[in-house]
Design a protein around this motif. Structure first.
Motif, PDB file in Angstrom:
ATOM      1  N   HIS A 224      17.319 -71.495 -35.877  1.00  0.00           N
ATOM      2  CA  HIS A 224      17.214 -70.268 -36.654  1.00  0.00           C
ATOM      3  C   HIS A 224      16.162 -69.389 -36.003  1.00  0.00           C
ATOM      4  O   HIS A 224      14.994 -69.762 -35.922  1.00  0.00           O
ATOM      5  CB  HIS A 224      16.842 -70.571 -38.104  1.00  0.00           C
ATOM      6  CG  HIS A 224      17.878 -71.394 -38.810  1.00  0.00           C
ATOM      7  ND1 HIS A 224      19.128 -70.910 -39.123  1.00  0.00           N
ATOM      8  CD2 HIS A 224      17.870 -72.674 -39.231  1.00  0.00           C
ATOM      9  CE1 HIS A 224      19.827 -71.856 -39.716  1.00  0.00           C
ATOM     10  NE2 HIS A 224      19.093 -72.946 -39.785  1.00  0.00           N
ATOM     11  N   GLU A 225      16.604 -68.236 -35.501  1.00  0.00           N
ATOM     12  CA  GLU A 225      15.703 -67.287 -34.881  1.00  0.00           C
ATOM     13  C   GLU A 225      15.463 -66.131 -35.842  1.00  0.00           C
ATOM     14  O   GLU A 225      16.005 -66.099 -36.945  1.00  0.00           O
ATOM     15  CB  GLU A 225      16.294 -66.802 -33.553  1.00  0.00           C
ATOM     16  CG  GLU A 225      16.416 -67.938 -32.547  1.00  0.00           C
ATOM     17  CD  GLU A 225      16.887 -67.481 -31.180  1.00  0.00           C
ATOM     18  OE1 GLU A 225      17.186 -66.283 -31.015  1.00  0.00           O
ATOM     19  OE2 GLU A 225      16.953 -68.339 -30.295  1.00  0.00           O
ATOM     20  N   PHE A 226      14.667 -65.164 -35.421  1.00  0.00           N
ATOM     21  CA  PHE A 226      14.290 -64.049 -36.287  1.00  0.00           C
ATOM     22  C   PHE A 226      15.500 -63.333 -36.865  1.00  0.00           C
ATOM     23  O   PHE A 226      15.575 -63.094 -38.066  1.00  0.00           O
ATOM     24  CB  PHE A 226      13.393 -63.068 -35.518  1.00  0.00           C
ATOM     25  CG  PHE A 226      13.102 -61.819 -36.283  1.00  0.00           C
ATOM     26  CD1 PHE A 226      12.249 -61.836 -37.371  1.00  0.00           C
ATOM     27  CD2 PHE A 226      13.689 -60.616 -35.916  1.00  0.00           C
ATOM     28  CE1 PHE A 226      11.986 -60.690 -38.088  1.00  0.00           C
ATOM     29  CE2 PHE A 226      13.430 -59.463 -36.628  1.00  0.00           C
ATOM     30  CZ  PHE A 226      12.578 -59.495 -37.709  1.00  0.00           C
ATOM     31  N   ASP A 227      16.468 -62.967 -36.016  1.00  0.00           N
ATOM     32  CA  ASP A 227      17.594 -62.160 -36.485  1.00  0.00           C
ATOM     33  C   ASP A 227      18.951 -62.839 -36.353  1.00  0.00           C
ATOM     34  O   ASP A 227      19.980 -62.221 -36.569  1.00  0.00           O
ATOM     35  CB  ASP A 227      17.622 -60.824 -35.745  1.00  0.00           C
ATOM     36  CG  ASP A 227      17.795 -60.991 -34.244  1.00  0.00           C
ATOM     37  OD1 ASP A 227      17.628 -62.114 -33.753  1.00  0.00           O
ATOM     38  OD2 ASP A 227      18.089 -59.990 -33.578  1.00  0.00           O
ATOM     39  N   ALA A 228      18.966 -64.126 -35.992  1.00  0.00           N
ATOM     40  CA  ALA A 228      20.246 -64.801 -35.795  1.00  0.00           C
ATOM     41  C   ALA A 228      20.100 -66.305 -35.929  1.00  0.00           C
ATOM     42  O   ALA A 228      19.019 -66.855 -35.747  1.00  0.00           O
ATOM     43  CB  ALA A 228      20.805 -64.487 -34.407  1.00  0.00           C
ATOM     44  N   THR A 229      21.206 -66.944 -36.256  1.00  0.00           N
ATOM     45  CA  THR A 229      21.310 -68.391 -36.161  1.00  0.00           C
ATOM     46  C   THR A 229      22.054 -68.676 -34.864  1.00  0.00           C
ATOM     47  O   THR A 229      23.099 -68.079 -34.598  1.00  0.00           O
ATOM     48  CB  THR A 229      22.088 -68.971 -37.350  1.00  0.00           C
ATOM     49  OG1 THR A 229      21.355 -68.694 -38.543  1.00  0.00           O
ATOM     50  CG2 THR A 229      22.292 -70.466 -37.212  1.00  0.00           C
ATOM     51  N   VAL A 230      21.505 -69.566 -34.038  1.00  0.00           N
ATOM     52  CA  VAL A 230      22.086 -69.857 -32.728  1.00  0.00           C
ATOM     53  C   VAL A 230      22.572 -71.303 -32.704  1.00  0.00           C
ATOM     54  O   VAL A 230      21.804 -72.230 -32.948  1.00  0.00           O
ATOM     55  CB  VAL A 230      21.061 -69.627 -31.597  1.00  0.00           C
ATOM     56  CG1 VAL A 230      21.681 -69.965 -30.251  1.00  0.00           C
ATOM     57  CG2 VAL A 230      20.544 -68.194 -31.623  1.00  0.00           C
TER      58      VAL A 230
ATOM     59  N   GLN B   3      25.984 -67.009 -31.489  1.00  0.00           N
ATOM     60  CA  GLN B   3      24.885 -66.332 -32.179  1.00  0.00           C
ATOM     61  C   GLN B   3      25.452 -65.592 -33.380  1.00  0.00           C
ATOM     62  O   GLN B   3      26.297 -64.716 -33.215  1.00  0.00           O
ATOM     63  CB  GLN B   3      24.192 -65.348 -31.246  1.00  0.00           C
ATOM     64  CG  GLN B   3      23.645 -66.009 -29.998  1.00  0.00           C
ATOM     65  CD  GLN B   3      23.152 -64.981 -29.023  1.00  0.00           C
ATOM     66  OE1 GLN B   3      22.268 -64.200 -29.339  1.00  0.00           O
ATOM     67  NE2 GLN B   3      23.735 -64.967 -27.836  1.00  0.00           N
ATOM     68  N   SER B   4      25.000 -65.951 -34.573  1.00  0.00           N
ATOM     69  CA  SER B   4      25.491 -65.326 -35.797  1.00  0.00           C
ATOM     70  C   SER B   4      24.450 -64.330 -36.305  1.00  0.00           C
ATOM     71  O   SER B   4      23.341 -64.715 -36.680  1.00  0.00           O
ATOM     72  CB  SER B   4      25.762 -66.405 -36.857  1.00  0.00           C
ATOM     73  OG  SER B   4      26.238 -65.804 -38.034  1.00  0.00           O
ATOM     74  N   PHE B   5      24.827 -63.045 -36.293  1.00  0.00           N
ATOM     75  CA  PHE B   5      23.984 -61.967 -36.787  1.00  0.00           C
ATOM     76  C   PHE B   5      24.522 -61.484 -38.129  1.00  0.00           C
ATOM     77  O   PHE B   5      25.594 -61.918 -38.559  1.00  0.00           O
ATOM     78  CB  PHE B   5      23.977 -60.796 -35.790  1.00  0.00           C
ATOM     79  CG  PHE B   5      23.386 -61.148 -34.451  1.00  0.00           C
ATOM     80  CD1 PHE B   5      22.025 -61.050 -34.227  1.00  0.00           C
ATOM     81  CD2 PHE B   5      24.193 -61.581 -33.413  1.00  0.00           C
ATOM     82  CE1 PHE B   5      21.475 -61.370 -32.991  1.00  0.00           C
ATOM     83  CE2 PHE B   5      23.664 -61.902 -32.172  1.00  0.00           C
ATOM     84  CZ  PHE B   5      22.295 -61.795 -31.966  1.00  0.00           C
ATOM     85  N   ASP B   6      23.827 -60.568 -38.770  1.00  0.00           N
ATOM     86  CA  ASP B   6      24.293 -60.016 -40.044  1.00  0.00           C
ATOM     87  C   ASP B   6      25.635 -59.307 -39.915  1.00  0.00           C
ATOM     88  O   ASP B   6      26.449 -59.342 -40.828  1.00  0.00           O
ATOM     89  CB  ASP B   6      23.272 -59.025 -40.616  1.00  0.00           C
ATOM     90  CG  ASP B   6      22.049 -59.711 -41.180  1.00  0.00           C
ATOM     91  OD1 ASP B   6      22.117 -60.922 -41.479  1.00  0.00           O
ATOM     92  OD2 ASP B   6      21.019 -59.024 -41.334  1.00  0.00           O
TER      93      ASP B   6
END
Length: 85
Positions: free
Chosen positions: A6-12, A33-36
């Motif tokens: 889990h990164e700042f703006d995405a789940t990798v 990479q899953s972003f909003d």
């Protein structure tokens, strides 16, 4: 094997192709990479070292997930009613 970070703006998610049989043709790792607003799938081409990238909307990803378990045909997913808050 796979990893989830889990990164700042995405789940990798990284998918690692493993195998013990030397006859297996293993593929390069796949990174998701899953972003909003979208999902990005990347894999390095081992012959050119270029990164191949595909960007999905979340709707396209839901359709892909559904399609993996369906027989040949044409389909449309029906939207679900949002849960009451």
């Amino acid at each position: 094997m796979f990893t989830i970070e889990h990164e700042f703006d995405a789940t990798v998610i990284t998918l690692v192709d493993e195998g013990d049989d030397p006859r297996d043709y293993l593929q390069e790792d796949i990174t998701i990479q899953s972003f909003d607003d979208c999902v990005v799938v990347e894999q390095v081409d081992d012959q050119t070292d270029a990164v191949n990238r595909v960007v999905f909307s979340h709707a396209q990803l839901r359709e892909l997930a559904a399609a993996l378990n369906l027989p040949e045909g044409v389909y449309r997913l029906h939207p679900t009613t949002p849960a009451a808050k």
